[in-house]
Design a protein around this motif. Sequence first.
Motif, PDB file in Angstrom:
ATOM      1  N   SER A  13      14.344  -0.387   3.456  1.00 31.51           N
ATOM      2  CA  SER A  13      13.245  -0.882   2.640  1.00 31.51           C
ATOM      3  C   SER A  13      11.919  -0.212   3.006  1.00 31.51           C
ATOM      4  O   SER A  13      11.003  -0.188   2.203  1.00 31.51           O
ATOM      5  CB  SER A  13      13.122  -2.403   2.749  1.00 31.51           C
ATOM      6  OG  SER A  13      12.693  -2.759   4.042  1.00 31.51           O
ATOM      7  N   LEU A  14      11.807   0.334   4.218  1.00 31.96           N
ATOM      8  CA  LEU A  14      10.591   1.016   4.621  1.00 31.96           C
ATOM      9  C   LEU A  14      10.748   2.534   4.592  1.00 31.96           C
ATOM     10  O   LEU A  14       9.930   3.251   5.137  1.00 31.96           O
ATOM     11  CB  LEU A  14      10.160   0.556   6.019  1.00 31.96           C
ATOM     12  CG  LEU A  14       9.723  -0.893   6.104  1.00 31.96           C
ATOM     13  CD1 LEU A  14       9.333  -1.255   7.527  1.00 31.96           C
ATOM     14  CD2 LEU A  14       8.575  -1.180   5.165  1.00 31.96           C
ATOM     15  N   ALA A  15      11.819   3.020   3.952  1.00 30.91           N
ATOM     16  CA  ALA A  15      12.021   4.459   3.845  1.00 30.91           C
ATOM     17  C   ALA A  15      10.840   5.059   3.088  1.00 30.91           C
ATOM     18  O   ALA A  15      10.317   4.472   2.147  1.00 30.91           O
ATOM     19  CB  ALA A  15      13.330   4.748   3.117  1.00 30.91           C
ATOM     20  N   GLN A  16      10.439   6.220   3.533  1.00 28.45           N
ATOM     21  CA  GLN A  16       9.293   6.861   2.907  1.00 28.45           C
ATOM     22  C   GLN A  16       9.718   7.578   1.631  1.00 28.45           C
ATOM     23  O   GLN A  16      10.714   8.282   1.605  1.00 28.45           O
ATOM     24  CB  GLN A  16       8.654   7.834   3.881  1.00 28.45           C
ATOM     25  CG  GLN A  16       8.068   7.149   5.089  1.00 28.45           C
ATOM     26  CD  GLN A  16       7.424   8.123   6.057  1.00 28.45           C
ATOM     27  OE1 GLN A  16       7.791   9.282   6.120  1.00 28.45           O
ATOM     28  NE2 GLN A  16       6.469   7.638   6.802  1.00 28.45           N
ATOM     29  N   ASP A  17       8.934   7.421   0.589  1.00 28.15           N
ATOM     30  CA  ASP A  17       9.196   8.016  -0.712  1.00 28.15           C
ATOM     31  C   ASP A  17       7.916   8.708  -1.176  1.00 28.15           C
ATOM     32  O   ASP A  17       6.957   8.056  -1.595  1.00 28.15           O
ATOM     33  CB  ASP A  17       9.622   6.914  -1.676  1.00 28.15           C
ATOM     34  CG  ASP A  17       9.922   7.418  -3.078  1.00 28.15           C
ATOM     35  OD1 ASP A  17       9.554   8.564  -3.425  1.00 28.15           O
ATOM     36  OD2 ASP A  17      10.508   6.652  -3.852  1.00 28.15           O
ATOM     37  N   ALA A  18       7.892  10.039  -1.079  1.00 27.64           N
ATOM     38  CA  ALA A  18       6.692  10.800  -1.411  1.00 27.64           C
ATOM     39  C   ALA A  18       6.290  10.640  -2.875  1.00 27.64           C
ATOM     40  O   ALA A  18       5.102  10.582  -3.192  1.00 27.64           O
ATOM     41  CB  ALA A  18       6.889  12.274  -1.064  1.00 27.64           C
ATOM     42  N   ALA A  19       7.268  10.557  -3.777  1.00 27.39           N
ATOM     43  CA  ALA A  19       6.948  10.398  -5.203  1.00 27.39           C
ATOM     44  C   ALA A  19       6.240   9.064  -5.440  1.00 27.39           C
ATOM     45  O   ALA A  19       5.253   8.996  -6.176  1.00 27.39           O
ATOM     46  CB  ALA A  19       8.212  10.500  -6.044  1.00 27.39           C
ATOM     47  N   ALA A  20       6.730   8.014  -4.803  1.00 26.42           N
ATOM     48  CA  ALA A  20       6.062   6.714  -4.916  1.00 26.42           C
ATOM     49  C   ALA A  20       4.698   6.770  -4.245  1.00 26.42           C
ATOM     50  O   ALA A  20       3.740   6.157  -4.711  1.00 26.42           O
ATOM     51  CB  ALA A  20       6.922   5.618  -4.282  1.00 26.42           C
ATOM     52  N   GLY A  21       4.594   7.533  -3.160  1.00 26.48           N
ATOM     53  CA  GLY A  21       3.314   7.703  -2.474  1.00 26.48           C
ATOM     54  C   GLY A  21       2.271   8.392  -3.333  1.00 26.48           C
ATOM     55  O   GLY A  21       1.084   8.084  -3.242  1.00 26.48           O
ATOM     56  N   GLU A  22       2.714   9.302  -4.178  1.00 20.43           N
ATOM     57  CA  GLU A  22       1.786   9.969  -5.091  1.00 20.43           C
ATOM     58  C   GLU A  22       1.164   8.951  -6.043  1.00 20.43           C
ATOM     59  O   GLU A  22      -0.032   9.002  -6.334  1.00 20.43           O
ATOM     60  CB  GLU A  22       2.498  11.065  -5.875  1.00 20.43           C
ATOM     61  CG  GLU A  22       1.583  11.848  -6.791  1.00 20.43           C
ATOM     62  CD  GLU A  22       2.273  13.013  -7.467  1.00 20.43           C
ATOM     63  OE1 GLU A  22       1.554  13.818  -8.074  1.00 20.43           O
ATOM     64  OE2 GLU A  22       3.514  13.121  -7.406  1.00 20.43           O
ATOM     65  N   THR A  23       1.963   8.002  -6.480  1.00 19.71           N
ATOM     66  CA  THR A  23       1.447   6.939  -7.350  1.00 19.71           C
ATOM     67  C   THR A  23       0.438   6.071  -6.601  1.00 19.71           C
ATOM     68  O   THR A  23      -0.617   5.756  -7.132  1.00 19.71           O
ATOM     69  CB  THR A  23       2.613   6.076  -7.877  1.00 19.71           C
ATOM     70  OG1 THR A  23       3.505   6.910  -8.609  1.00 19.71           O
ATOM     71  CG2 THR A  23       2.113   4.963  -8.772  1.00 19.71           C
ATOM     72  N   VAL A  24       0.757   5.725  -5.364  1.00 18.83           N
ATOM     73  CA  VAL A  24      -0.170   4.938  -4.546  1.00 18.83           C
ATOM     74  C   VAL A  24      -1.464   5.724  -4.325  1.00 18.83           C
ATOM     75  O   VAL A  24      -2.559   5.160  -4.346  1.00 18.83           O
ATOM     76  CB  VAL A  24       0.461   4.553  -3.186  1.00 18.83           C
ATOM     77  CG1 VAL A  24      -0.531   3.791  -2.320  1.00 18.83           C
ATOM     78  CG2 VAL A  24       1.713   3.714  -3.396  1.00 18.83           C
ATOM     79  N   PHE A  25      -1.350   7.043  -4.141  1.00 21.89           N
ATOM     80  CA  PHE A  25      -2.516   7.889  -3.886  1.00 21.89           C
ATOM     81  C   PHE A  25      -3.505   7.878  -5.049  1.00 21.89           C
ATOM     82  O   PHE A  25      -4.684   8.204  -4.867  1.00 21.89           O
ATOM     83  CB  PHE A  25      -2.088   9.325  -3.549  1.00 21.89           C
ATOM     84  CG  PHE A  25      -3.204  10.171  -3.020  1.00 21.89           C
ATOM     85  CD1 PHE A  25      -3.664  10.005  -1.720  1.00 21.89           C
ATOM     86  CD2 PHE A  25      -3.816  11.127  -3.818  1.00 21.89           C
ATOM     87  CE1 PHE A  25      -4.708  10.770  -1.228  1.00 21.89           C
ATOM     88  CE2 PHE A  25      -4.859  11.900  -3.337  1.00 21.89           C
ATOM     89  CZ  PHE A  25      -5.312  11.727  -2.037  1.00 21.89           C
ATOM     90  N   ASN A  26      -3.079   7.466  -6.225  1.00 20.59           N
ATOM     91  CA  ASN A  26      -4.006   7.358  -7.359  1.00 20.59           C
ATOM     92  C   ASN A  26      -5.199   6.469  -7.013  1.00 20.59           C
ATOM     93  O   ASN A  26      -6.292   6.668  -7.526  1.00 20.59           O
ATOM     94  CB  ASN A  26      -3.291   6.840  -8.606  1.00 20.59           C
ATOM     95  CG  ASN A  26      -2.420   7.898  -9.243  1.00 20.59           C
ATOM     96  OD1 ASN A  26      -2.685   9.094  -9.143  1.00 20.59           O
ATOM     97  ND2 ASN A  26      -1.357   7.467  -9.902  1.00 20.59           N
TER      98      ASN A  26
END
Length: 125
Positions: free
Chosen positions: A20-33
């Motif tokens: 559940s805490l695996a890092q997901d760069a694509a999801a991180g890009e959305t958060v970076f917005n």
Amino acid sequence: MRVAAFLTAISIVTLSAGHSLAQDAAAGETVFNKCKACHVADEDKNKIGPSLKGVIGRTAGTLEGFKFSPAMVEAGKGGLVWDDAKLTEYLKAPKAMVKGTKMAFAGLKKDEDLANIIAYLKQFP
């Protein structure tokens, strides 16, 4: 037999919690917005905030060409280097970690968002 069942149950819980805490760069890009108004991650370009390209492993308050708050410079002089743990702590509550920081952002509250945004930042060494 009970010990084996107990250990199996613990293993399943541990694996699912880790997943559940695996890092997901694509999801991180959305958060970076949420950060784009002040920061850039994919190039050495300062905006209101410093470029975050190469932030992993950087000493706090040391990016050439950006005027950091005295508090951030002191944090760096005190040994603050941005790694996964320190970025997580900072992005959760910036003003609590570095009192006097210029960063106005209140912080990210979800552990998943924190892990994902760090994965996103790691793409830009």
